[in-house]
Design an enzyme around this catalytic site. Structure first.
Site, PDB file in Angstrom:
ATOM      1  N   LYS A  15       5.118 -16.451  27.426  1.00  0.00           N
ATOM      2  CA  LYS A  15       4.793 -17.172  28.657  1.00  0.00           C
ATOM      3  C   LYS A  15       5.941 -17.113  29.688  1.00  0.00           C
ATOM      4  O   LYS A  15       7.089 -16.798  29.331  1.00  0.00           O
ATOM      5  CB  LYS A  15       4.452 -18.637  28.310  1.00  0.00           C
ATOM      6  N   TYR A  55      -8.482 -19.903  28.776  1.00  0.00           N
ATOM      7  CA  TYR A  55      -8.291 -21.326  28.475  1.00  0.00           C
ATOM      8  C   TYR A  55      -9.563 -22.140  28.735  1.00  0.00           C
ATOM      9  O   TYR A  55      -9.485 -23.330  29.069  1.00  0.00           O
ATOM     10  CB  TYR A  55      -7.122 -21.879  29.294  1.00  0.00           C
ATOM     11  N   PHE A  63      -4.838 -31.891  32.538  1.00  0.00           N
ATOM     12  CA  PHE A  63      -3.592 -31.118  32.650  1.00  0.00           C
ATOM     13  C   PHE A  63      -3.838 -29.639  32.948  1.00  0.00           C
ATOM     14  O   PHE A  63      -2.901 -28.888  33.180  1.00  0.00           O
ATOM     15  CB  PHE A  63      -2.730 -31.278  31.391  1.00  0.00           C
ATOM     16  N   THR A  97       1.520 -26.910  19.011  1.00  0.00           N
ATOM     17  CA  THR A  97       1.524 -26.931  20.484  1.00  0.00           C
ATOM     18  C   THR A  97       2.670 -27.767  21.058  1.00  0.00           C
ATOM     19  O   THR A  97       3.371 -27.325  21.972  1.00  0.00           O
ATOM     20  CB  THR A  97       0.171 -27.497  20.987  1.00  0.00           C
ATOM     21  N   ARG A 108       8.279 -22.055  18.495  1.00  0.00           N
ATOM     22  CA  ARG A 108       8.293 -23.262  19.335  1.00  0.00           C
ATOM     23  C   ARG A 108       9.306 -24.275  18.808  1.00  0.00           C
ATOM     24  O   ARG A 108       9.973 -24.960  19.587  1.00  0.00           O
ATOM     25  CB  ARG A 108       6.892 -23.866  19.404  1.00  0.00           C
ATOM     26  N   ASN A 118       5.670 -23.951  26.290  1.00  0.00           N
ATOM     27  CA  ASN A 118       5.952 -23.805  24.861  1.00  0.00           C
ATOM     28  C   ASN A 118       6.093 -22.342  24.423  1.00  0.00           C
ATOM     29  O   ASN A 118       5.773 -21.965  23.307  1.00  0.00           O
ATOM     30  CB  ASN A 118       4.920 -24.564  24.018  1.00  0.00           C
ATOM     31  N   HIS A 121       1.805 -17.959  23.558  1.00  0.00           N
ATOM     32  CA  HIS A 121       0.410 -18.162  23.133  1.00  0.00           C
ATOM     33  C   HIS A 121       0.142 -17.222  21.963  1.00  0.00           C
ATOM     34  O   HIS A 121       0.595 -16.077  21.969  1.00  0.00           O
ATOM     35  CB  HIS A 121      -0.574 -17.823  24.262  1.00  0.00           C
ATOM     36  N   GLU A 132      -9.725 -11.963  22.692  1.00  0.00           N
ATOM     37  CA  GLU A 132      -8.525 -12.012  23.533  1.00  0.00           C
ATOM     38  C   GLU A 132      -7.870 -10.641  23.678  1.00  0.00           C
ATOM     39  O   GLU A 132      -7.415 -10.272  24.762  1.00  0.00           O
ATOM     40  CB  GLU A 132      -7.535 -13.040  22.968  1.00  0.00           C
TER      41      GLU A 132
HETATM   42  P1  ADP Z   1      -2.094 -23.715  21.540  1.00  0.00           P
HETATM   43  O1  ADP Z   1      -1.434 -22.899  22.637  1.00  0.00           O
HETATM   44  O2  ADP Z   1      -1.084 -24.282  20.581  1.00  0.00           O
HETATM   45  O3  ADP Z   1      -3.206 -22.951  20.841  1.00  0.00           O
HETATM   46  P2  ADP Z   1      -4.099 -25.280  23.058  1.00  0.00           P
HETATM   47  O4  ADP Z   1      -5.046 -24.145  22.956  1.00  0.00           O
HETATM   48  O5  ADP Z   1      -4.573 -26.648  22.681  1.00  0.00           O
HETATM   49  O6  ADP Z   1      -2.748 -25.011  22.232  1.00  0.00           O
HETATM   50  O7  ADP Z   1      -3.580 -25.402  24.567  1.00  0.00           O
HETATM   51  C1  ADP Z   1      -3.304 -24.269  25.332  1.00  0.00           C
HETATM   52  C2  ADP Z   1      -2.037 -24.481  26.137  1.00  0.00           C
HETATM   53  O8  ADP Z   1      -2.255 -25.521  27.099  1.00  0.00           O
HETATM   54  C3  ADP Z   1      -0.833 -24.962  25.329  1.00  0.00           C
HETATM   55  O9  ADP Z   1      -0.139 -23.915  24.675  1.00  0.00           O
HETATM   56  C4  ADP Z   1       0.003 -25.614  26.392  1.00  0.00           C
HETATM   57  O10 ADP Z   1       0.709 -24.651  27.165  1.00  0.00           O
HETATM   58  C5  ADP Z   1      -1.056 -26.284  27.265  1.00  0.00           C
HETATM   59  N1  ADP Z   1      -1.323 -27.667  26.838  1.00  0.00           N
HETATM   60  C6  ADP Z   1      -2.036 -28.078  25.749  1.00  0.00           C
HETATM   61  N2  ADP Z   1      -2.083 -29.422  25.678  1.00  0.00           N
HETATM   62  C7  ADP Z   1      -1.382 -29.889  26.745  1.00  0.00           C
HETATM   63  C8  ADP Z   1      -1.050 -31.198  27.237  1.00  0.00           C
HETATM   64  N3  ADP Z   1      -1.455 -32.306  26.614  1.00  0.00           N
HETATM   65  N4  ADP Z   1      -0.298 -31.285  28.353  1.00  0.00           N
HETATM   66  C9  ADP Z   1       0.120 -30.178  29.012  1.00  0.00           C
HETATM   67  N5  ADP Z   1      -0.167 -28.903  28.610  1.00  0.00           N
HETATM   68  C10 ADP Z   1      -0.899 -28.752  27.491  1.00  0.00           C
END
Ligand code: ADP
Length: 161
Positions: A15, A55, A63, A97, A108, A118, A121, A132
């Site tokens: 990212k 997403y 958010f 996450t 992470r 973070n 992805h 994807e």
């Molecule tokens: P992951 O990337 O761990 O698979 P998710 O698919 O739930 O997690 O979320 C996608 C991305 O959206 C996260 O990696 C993060 O960058 C962002 N994100 C998720 N939850 C939050 C939150 N509560 N606040 C801000 N950003 C978030």
């Protein structure tokens, strides 16, 4: 494109925060040292419409606009990694996450403090990985080659899966 056995593939996005913080090499090294095979990589600005698809599961969250802005704030590096059970393995190496609670030793856990910023992805299922990889790479951008260390990375019965 094959997504089984040692040909299983997963998508990783390094990212914008990681690019800005100079972590591309260290993050990539985690996957290389694990024994995974890099089969595609490129740098690109992620487009808004691509992110909406990618997403879709969080698009209605409050958010989400901030996530989109962050993901388009500078270029990202997109990678496709290949290996046995690679989707699960890469998720384990990635960590949860909320980075400040991610397990030490995970990417992470070692490199980030934020939920949003973070570092990385990683596809979360074989089905999503297939979608994807196809979303971010043309078939011609994915490279098939023999990796000379496979005879030491895998046992023979694993290699032939
Ligand atoms: P992951 O990337 O761990 O698979 P998710 O698919 O739930 O997690 O979320 C996608 C991305 O959206 C996260 O990696 C993060 O960058 C962002 N994100 C998720 N939850 C939050 C939150 N509560 N606040 C801000 N950003 C978030």
């Amino acid at each position: 494109m094959e997504f089984t056995g040692v040909k299983e593939k997963t998508l990783v996005i390094i990212k914008p925060d990681a690019i800005q913080r100079g972590l591309l090499g260290q993050v990539t090294a985690r996957f290389e040292q694990k024994g995974l095979k890099l089969v595609a990589t490129k740098m690109a600005y992620l487009k808004q419409e691509t992110l909406r698809e990618h997403y879709a599961h969080i698009a209605e969250k409050p958010f989400y606009p901030a996530v989109e802005k962050f993901m388009m704030s500078s270029p990202a590096v997109i990678q496709c990694w290949e290996g046995l059970d690679v989707v699960n393995t890469v998720r384990l190496i990635t960590g949860i996450t909320k980075a400040r609670e991610a397990e030490a030793g995970s990417i992470r856990g070692d490199f980030a403090m934020s939920v949003a910023c973070n570092v990385i992805h990683a596809s979360d299922s074989i089905e999503n990985a297939q979608a994807e990889v196809a979303r971010f790479f043309e078939a011609s951008e994915i490279h098939e080659y023999d990796k000379s260390d496979y005879q030491h990375v895998y046992a023979e019965e694993e290699r032939t899966k």
